[in-house]
Design an enzyme around this catalytic site. Structure first.
Site, PDB file in Angstrom:
ATOM      1  N   GLU A  56       0.841  -1.195   0.000  1.00 35.35           N
ATOM      2  CA  GLU A  56       0.000   0.000   0.000  1.00 35.35           C
ATOM      3  C   GLU A  56       0.880   1.250   0.000  1.00 35.35           C
ATOM      4  OE1 GLU A  56      -2.420   2.955  -0.097  1.00 35.35           O
ATOM      5  OE2 GLU A  56      -3.186   0.917  -0.358  1.00 35.35           O
ATOM      6  N   CYS A  74     -11.992   4.716   0.865  1.00 31.87           N
ATOM      7  CA  CYS A  74     -13.215   4.675   1.672  1.00 31.87           C
ATOM      8  C   CYS A  74     -12.972   5.158   3.099  1.00 31.87           C
ATOM      9  CB  CYS A  74     -13.779   3.262   1.700  1.00 31.87           C
ATOM     10  SG  CYS A  74     -15.237   3.121   2.757  1.00 31.87           S
ATOM     11  N   GLY A 125     -17.230  11.809 -10.975  1.00 33.10           N
ATOM     12  CA  GLY A 125     -16.942  10.384 -10.906  1.00 33.10           C
ATOM     13  C   GLY A 125     -15.493  10.101 -10.543  1.00 33.10           C
ATOM     14  N   ARG A 126     -15.187   8.814 -10.464  1.00 33.36           N
ATOM     15  CA  ARG A 126     -13.853   8.376 -10.080  1.00 33.36           C
ATOM     16  C   ARG A 126     -13.285   7.474 -11.167  1.00 33.36           C
ATOM     17  NH1 ARG A 126     -12.400   9.702  -5.073  1.00 33.36           N
ATOM     18  NH2 ARG A 126     -10.733   8.153  -5.072  1.00 33.36           N
ATOM     19  N   HIS A 168     -43.248  -2.720  15.183  1.00 31.92           N
ATOM     20  CA  HIS A 168     -43.967  -1.436  15.091  1.00 31.92           C
ATOM     21  C   HIS A 168     -43.694  -0.614  16.347  1.00 31.92           C
ATOM     22  CE1 HIS A 168     -47.194   1.407  14.272  1.00 31.92           C
ATOM     23  NE2 HIS A 168     -47.575   1.268  15.531  1.00 31.92           N
TER      24      HIS A 168
END
Length: 466
Positions: free
Chosen positions: A43, A51, A270-271, A443
């Site tokens: 990395e 993210c 966008g990416r 509920h």
């Protein structure tokens, strides 16, 4: 530099080498290690990728702060009289950083506990079984590519100064008085929602006919109505022409001749896949517009090389990357996992209102199955007690094959993203409306709206008209 578990010899061999530590890459590494494989994870920045550090997590932290700002401003509606003094962006950013830091520390702990060797640096595929990083060659019987994505711009539109992408937007320590958002997809809509809640004047420019245009058209139209009601301006079906900037802000022009002035221009078009300069094509891997082409098993067709996440054509979502990473690790281990069905992946836009969906839109369902073979139903959240308590508007839309299973679940309203888990079970398990109608939903919850929608589609509505 290398961190965590460090290989001491040049040319170290592993069962699996993962290039990229984002959602897809680290998921593949974690699952592979869990299955007993020796794993190297390479990395260039921080594990967790877009993210965790500059995408999903920090933007949702901003959106939560924005929700609190709206609550403070609108508390009188609920009998709670509050005032919004100011938005302290330093405080917001500190809160955001704390959330990221905790998750990052937890991820580092997981990687260490599973004895994954992490190499910090830019990796390049130099052979079908080898990645080079910091001058060291790391070989693997299998290679998993997961180099992620970057914030795109338009040809000739340079990022800098008052023209920013989501990367820079997440680092702002001030709230703009006015902002123009170029792109009305998920990223643009989420930032528009945040800035409007923080008090900015917001204008969205979108070349397509609708905001969040990949969603069911009924959701897009309802989304536009609610954005308009919030005072968020937008121009649809018109293309960006150019921008100039000076000390006072940006000056944006459109092809139809309209012009706009604002403090900032956010480019949210966008990416793009991060595949340039990392050796993929040199090793025979096929790229299309920068995306890595794979088969349904995510194999590239070259050696034992797989690809996951944003570099693979399709939905650019962290949870898709997680699923693909797990899938590839299990595929390599010989577990023969079921192929991932793209339409079965849930999608959420975390704005105000939220939009959540899974499966086929009405238009796509009619393309696939024929117009006469598709049935739809909308259940208005006005009939849902918890939605009334929250003061939200919206609906649940179901798409089914006639006399067949539900093939699409689409929702708009506050917090509907938390309901999409059941929606994906319904679609992926090919449930019939009668199957879901037989389930008891608590509920008062918003989740009850899904149950009510299926009751209605099964022909026995409770809090809805036939």
């Amino acid at each position: 530099m290398r961190s965590l578990h460090v290989a001491d010899t040049n040319g170290t061999a592993f069962d699996i080498v993962v290039l990229g530590g984002g959602s897809g890459g680290y998921a593949a590494a974690l699952r592979a290690a869990q299955l007993g494989k020796s794993v190297a994870l390479i990395e260039a920045d921080k594990v967790g990728g877009t993210c965790l550090h500059v995408g999903c997590v920090p933007t949702k932290a901003l959106l939560h702060a924005a929700e609190l700002a709206d609550h403070a401003r609108d508390g009188a509606h609920f009998g709670v009289h509050t005032t919004l003094d100011r938005i302290d962006m330093n405080g917001v950013n500190e809160y955001k950083a704390t959330v990221i830091g905790r998750l990052y520390k937890g991820l580092q702990g997981l990687i260490k506990s599973r004895k994954i060797t992490v190499f910090e640096g830019y990796g390049k595929l130099v052979a079908k079984d080898t990645v080079e990083v910091n001058g060291e060659r790391v070989t693997g019987e299998y290679i998993v590519l997961g180099t992620g994505s970057y914030a795109r711009s338009l040809p000739g539109l340079e990022i800098g100064g008052r023209v920013i992408t989501s990367d820079q937007a997440l680092q702002l320590d001030w709230v703009p008085k006015s902002v123009i958002v170029l792109g009305g997809g998920v990223i643009g809509s989420e930032f528009a929602s945040v800035w409007k809640s923080f008090g900015a004047d917001v204008t969205i420019i979108e070349a397509l006919p609708h905001l969040i245009a990949n969603e069911d058209e009924s959701l897009s139209k309802a989304f536009e109505r609610q954005f308009r009601k919030r005072g968020i301006n937008f121009n649809l079906g018109v293309r960006f022409a150019g921008v100039t900037q000076d000390d006072n802000g940006v000056h944006v022009s459109l092809e139809d001749g309209k012009t706009f002035d604002a403090d900032l221009l956010l480019v949210a078009v966008g990416r793009g896949p991060r595949t340039s300069g990392v050796g993929y094509e040199e090793q025979g891997i096929t790229l299309d517009r920068g995306f890595v082409i794979t088969d349904e098993r995510l194999h590239t067709g070259v050696g034992n090389i797989y690809a996951v996440g944003d570099i693979v054509p399709g939905l650019q979502l962290a949870h898709r990357g997680f699923a693909q990473g797990i899938f590839v690790a299990e595929e390599i281990a010989g577990l023969k996992p079921a192929a991932i069905v793209e339409s079965g992946i849930p999608r959420v836009t975390y704005s105000d209102p939220e939009v959540a969906s899974v499966g086929l839109t009405e238009a796509r369902a009619k393309e696939v199955h024929g117009a006469d073979a598709v049935e739809t139903l909308e259940y208005n959240l006005g009939g849902n007690g918890k939605s009334q308590i929250l003061g939200t508007q919206g609906f649940v839309k179901l798409v089914r094959q006639k006399d067949g299973p539900v093939i699409g679940v689409h929702m708009i309203g506050a917090r509907v993203g938390e309901l999409i888990g059941e929606g994906q079970l319904i679609v992926n398990w090919e449930a019939y409306p009668e199957d879901v109608a037989a389930l008891v939903h608590a509920h008062p919850t918003q989740n009850e709206a899904l149950g009510e929608a299926h009751l209605a589609l099964a022909g026995k509505p409770l809090h809805a008209h036939n």
